[in-house]
Write an enzyme that holds these catalytic residues in place. Structure first.
Site, short mmCIF file in Angstrom:
data_model
loop_
_atom_site.label_atom_id
_atom_site.label_comp_id
_atom_site.label_asym_id
_atom_site.label_seq_id
_atom_site.Cartn_x
_atom_site.Cartn_y
_atom_site.Cartn_z
N ARG A 112 25.95 -56.08 24.01
CA ARG A 112 25.89 -55.14 22.87
C ARG A 112 24.85 -55.56 21.83
NH1 ARG A 112 31.56 -55.01 23.65
NH2 ARG A 112 32.06 -53.18 24.87
N LYS A 134 11.78 -47.89 18.68
CA LYS A 134 12.04 -47.07 19.87
C LYS A 134 11.92 -47.96 21.10
CE LYS A 134 10.32 -42.50 18.54
NZ LYS A 134 9.27 -41.51 18.84
N GLU A 176 -4.70 -44.74 18.46
CA GLU A 176 -3.55 -44.72 17.55
C GLU A 176 -3.96 -45.22 16.16
OE1 GLU A 176 -0.90 -43.17 18.31
OE2 GLU A 176 -0.84 -43.16 20.49
N LYS A 214 2.44 -46.72 9.86
CA LYS A 214 3.60 -46.45 10.72
C LYS A 214 4.88 -47.03 10.10
CE LYS A 214 5.74 -46.40 15.15
NZ LYS A 214 5.70 -46.48 16.58
N GLU A 224 13.40 -40.11 13.53
CA GLU A 224 12.54 -38.96 13.81
C GLU A 224 13.24 -37.62 13.53
OE1 GLU A 224 9.64 -39.66 16.94
OE2 GLU A 224 9.87 -37.58 17.55
N ARG A 228 8.75 -38.56 10.39
CA ARG A 228 8.19 -39.33 11.51
C ARG A 228 7.43 -38.45 12.50
NH1 ARG A 228 11.27 -44.51 14.24
NH2 ARG A 228 9.74 -44.93 15.84
N ASN A 232 3.10 -37.52 15.42
CA ASN A 232 2.85 -36.77 16.67
C ASN A 232 1.52 -36.02 16.68
OD1 ASN A 232 5.28 -37.58 17.75
ND2 ASN A 232 6.41 -35.84 16.93
N HIS A 235 -0.48 -35.41 19.84
CA HIS A 235 0.36 -35.82 20.96
C HIS A 235 0.95 -34.64 21.75
CE1 HIS A 235 -0.24 -39.79 19.47
NE2 HIS A 235 0.57 -40.34 20.35
N HIS A 239 -0.16 -35.37 25.24
CA HIS A 239 0.84 -35.74 26.26
C HIS A 239 0.74 -34.84 27.48
CE1 HIS A 239 3.87 -38.30 23.80
NE2 HIS A 239 3.07 -39.05 24.52
N HIS A 255 -3.32 -43.41 28.08
CA HIS A 255 -2.64 -42.70 26.99
C HIS A 255 -3.62 -42.41 25.84
CE1 HIS A 255 0.55 -41.60 24.19
NE2 HIS A 255 0.03 -42.46 23.32
N1 LIG Z 1 8.08 -47.84 21.25
C1 LIG Z 1 7.11 -47.13 20.72
O1 LIG Z 1 7.19 -46.65 19.60
C2 LIG Z 1 5.87 -46.93 21.52
C3 LIG Z 1 4.72 -46.39 20.92
C4 LIG Z 1 3.58 -46.25 21.69
C5 LIG Z 1 3.58 -46.65 23.02
N2 LIG Z 1 4.70 -47.17 23.56
C6 LIG Z 1 4.72 -47.62 24.96
O2 LIG Z 1 3.79 -48.69 25.06
C7 LIG Z 1 3.27 -48.73 26.40
C8 LIG Z 1 1.77 -48.83 26.33
O3 LIG Z 1 1.45 -50.02 25.65
P1 LIG Z 1 0.15 -50.87 26.02
O4 LIG Z 1 -1.01 -49.98 26.01
O5 LIG Z 1 0.17 -52.10 25.20
O6 LIG Z 1 0.44 -51.17 27.57
P2 LIG Z 1 0.71 -52.53 28.38
O7 LIG Z 1 1.83 -53.26 27.80
O8 LIG Z 1 0.80 -52.13 29.80
O9 LIG Z 1 -0.63 -53.36 28.13
C9 LIG Z 1 -1.82 -52.87 28.63
C10 LIG Z 1 -2.50 -53.90 29.57
O10 LIG Z 1 -3.06 -54.94 28.77
C11 LIG Z 1 -2.59 -56.21 29.25
N3 LIG Z 1 -2.58 -57.08 28.09
C12 LIG Z 1 -1.82 -56.99 26.98
N4 LIG Z 1 -2.20 -57.91 26.09
C13 LIG Z 1 -3.21 -58.60 26.63
C14 LIG Z 1 -4.05 -59.65 26.16
N5 LIG Z 1 -3.94 -60.13 24.92
N6 LIG Z 1 -5.01 -60.13 27.00
C15 LIG Z 1 -5.18 -59.58 28.23
N7 LIG Z 1 -4.43 -58.57 28.72
C16 LIG Z 1 -3.45 -58.09 27.92
C17 LIG Z 1 -1.25 -55.92 29.88
O11 LIG Z 1 -0.91 -56.90 30.80
C18 LIG Z 1 -1.53 -54.57 30.53
O12 LIG Z 1 -2.19 -54.77 31.75
C19 LIG Z 1 3.76 -47.47 27.09
O13 LIG Z 1 4.84 -47.80 27.93
C20 LIG Z 1 4.24 -46.59 25.94
O14 LIG Z 1 5.28 -45.72 26.34
C21 LIG Z 1 5.82 -47.33 22.84
#
Ligand SMILES: NC(=O)c1ccc[n+]([C@@H]2O[C@H](COP(=O)([O-])OP(=O)(O)OC[C@H]3O[C@@H](n4cnc5c(N)ncnc54)[C@H](O)[C@@H]3O)[C@@H](O)[C@H]2O)c1
Length: 351
Positions: A112, A134, A176, A214, A224, A228, A232, A235, A239, A255
């Site tokens: 939990r 999130k 972003e 943010k 949201e 919030r 979007n 997006h 999306h 993305h």
């Molecule tokens: N929770 C939220 O509010 C929120 C907001 C936006 C996106 N997201 C989520 O985030 C994800 C996308 O995030 P992302 O773009 O960071 O993707 P990711 O975590 O897959 O990272 C992108 C790539 O970069 C590599 N990487 C990360 N840091 C590195 C570093 N310092 N050196 C070398 N390689 C590195 C990772 O291994 C991966 O291959 C999606 O799943 C999306 O849904 C969540």
């Protein structure tokens, strides 16, 4: 060190965060420390972090969105359970958005809820995914369909980690960063627009300005319900393009690349519906066209219709948009005709 202290979470940014982490871990007297990372951050970032930790257990999963699954959630929960982790254990998420979302989800649901600390290593995670609470995973190919809201206790950001982040991932985060500027801070947008490239690993001030936008919005509207939705912008169409590309393309758009197109199209809608000036529309379009690759596919409303109609932001069957009155000022819950969406896609195609 820069900081944002809120009731539910604290953000620290700067090279000193590694010492800060040691201090937090000593003060909190956690019963066990787990560190979750992916194969890339294990290789590139873990050697920087590990000297600051003692008595920990590492959990490494393969890199990539395709691993943000229930299967890897089980893998992580199993690691906790096999090590007899109790509710005083803590999870450190060292990675991009995938690690922050999945690790946070596993921590927030294990017994939990145990504490978790985000140490984002991608630009996208530094300004966006690590903040806002999130959490979740992709289920049966539907993105983020299982999850919950829970804030990390701390978000510790060291831009130095960006030194090893591939250029296309930097661009992914840039979309972003720019979105935050467009919805809330015209001067930040002008600052971004002045430079073709940024030295991100030394751009702590810029990253801080972006994430603060943010964090402030999330504080006012954690679940949201209203404000919030400002996040979007770009997006709705973005999306839909991302989903279309994921199903149709051999090398799907990232993305950030899809959202950049979405922001151009939605700036066009903003010009028609809210009087966003022609000059603002031109600056926004130029900004993204100069920094992001042009999508080769000829986009149309018909191609995107199902994705647009399935968007989780819709209400009462209407496609919902956040648009711009001007750079730095949004209007929420906007709707528009199919013809105008089509026109916005044609506007992008002709750039
Ligand atoms: N929770 C939220 O509010 C929120 C907001 C936006 C996106 N997201 C989520 O985030 C994800 C996308 O995030 P992302 O773009 O960071 O993707 P990711 O975590 O897959 O990272 C992108 C790539 O970069 C590599 N990487 C990360 N840091 C590195 C570093 N310092 N050196 C070398 N390689 C590195 C990772 O291994 C991966 O291959 C999606 O799943 C999306 O849904 C969540």
């Amino acid at each position: 060190m820069k900081e944002i202290i809120q009731k539910d979470f604290e953000i620290f940014l700067g090279p000193e965060i590694l010492e800060k982490l040691s201090e937090i871990l000593i003060n909190k007297e956690y019963s066990k420390i787990f560190v979750l990372m992916d194969s890339n951050t294990h290789k590139q970032c873990w050697p920087i972090l590990s000297p600051y930790l003692v008595n920990y257990e590492t959990i490494v999963i393969p890199a990539g969105e395709s691993n943000k699954t229930l299967q890897y959630a089980e893998f992580i929960w199993e690691k906790f359970q096999n090590s007899f982790a109790d509710r005083k254990a803590v999870l450190l998420n060292l990675g991009g958005g995938v690690i922050c979302d999945l690790g946070g989800f596993c921590a927030a649901t294990y017994k939990r809820g145990i504490d978790f600390i985000n140490i984002p290593t991608s630009l996208l995670a530094m300004v966006d995914a690590s903040i806002g609470g999130k959490l979740g995973l992709d289920f049966k190919s539907v993105k983020n369909s299982i999850g919950l809201f829970q804030h990390p206790k701390y978000i510790l950001i060291n831009p130095f980690f960006l030194k090893t982040l591939p250029q296309e991932e930097i661009r992914n985060g840039l979309a972003e960063v720019c979105k935050h500027a467009l919805i809330d801070d015209q001067s930040l947008f002008q600052k971004l627009a002045k430079k073709q490239e940024h030295d991100w690993e030394n751009a702590g001030a810029l990253i801080f300005q972006s994430l603060k936008i943010k964090a402030t919005i999330v504080k006012k509207d954690p679940h949201e319900k209203g404000l919030r939705k400002g996040l979007n912008f770009g997006h709705t169409i973005g999306h839909a393009i991302e989903s279309y590309s994921l199903t149709k393309d051999k090398h799907p758009l990232k993305h950030g690349e899809a959202i950049a197109i979405g922001m151009i199209c939605e700036a066009y809608l903003s010009n028609h519906l809210l009087g966003l000036s022609k000059n603002d529309l031109k600056e926004i379009s130029q900004y993204f066209m100069q920094r992001f690759p042009k999508y080769a596919e000829k986009l149309s409303y018909n191609l995107l219709e199902d994705y647009l109609k399935n968007d989780k932001k819709n209400d009462a069957g209407q496609i919902n948009f956040t648009l711009l009155k001007k750079i730095g000022k949004t209007k929420l819950d906007m709707h528009c005709s199919e013809e105008l969406i089509q026109a916005s896609l044609e506007f992008y195609s002709q750039l």
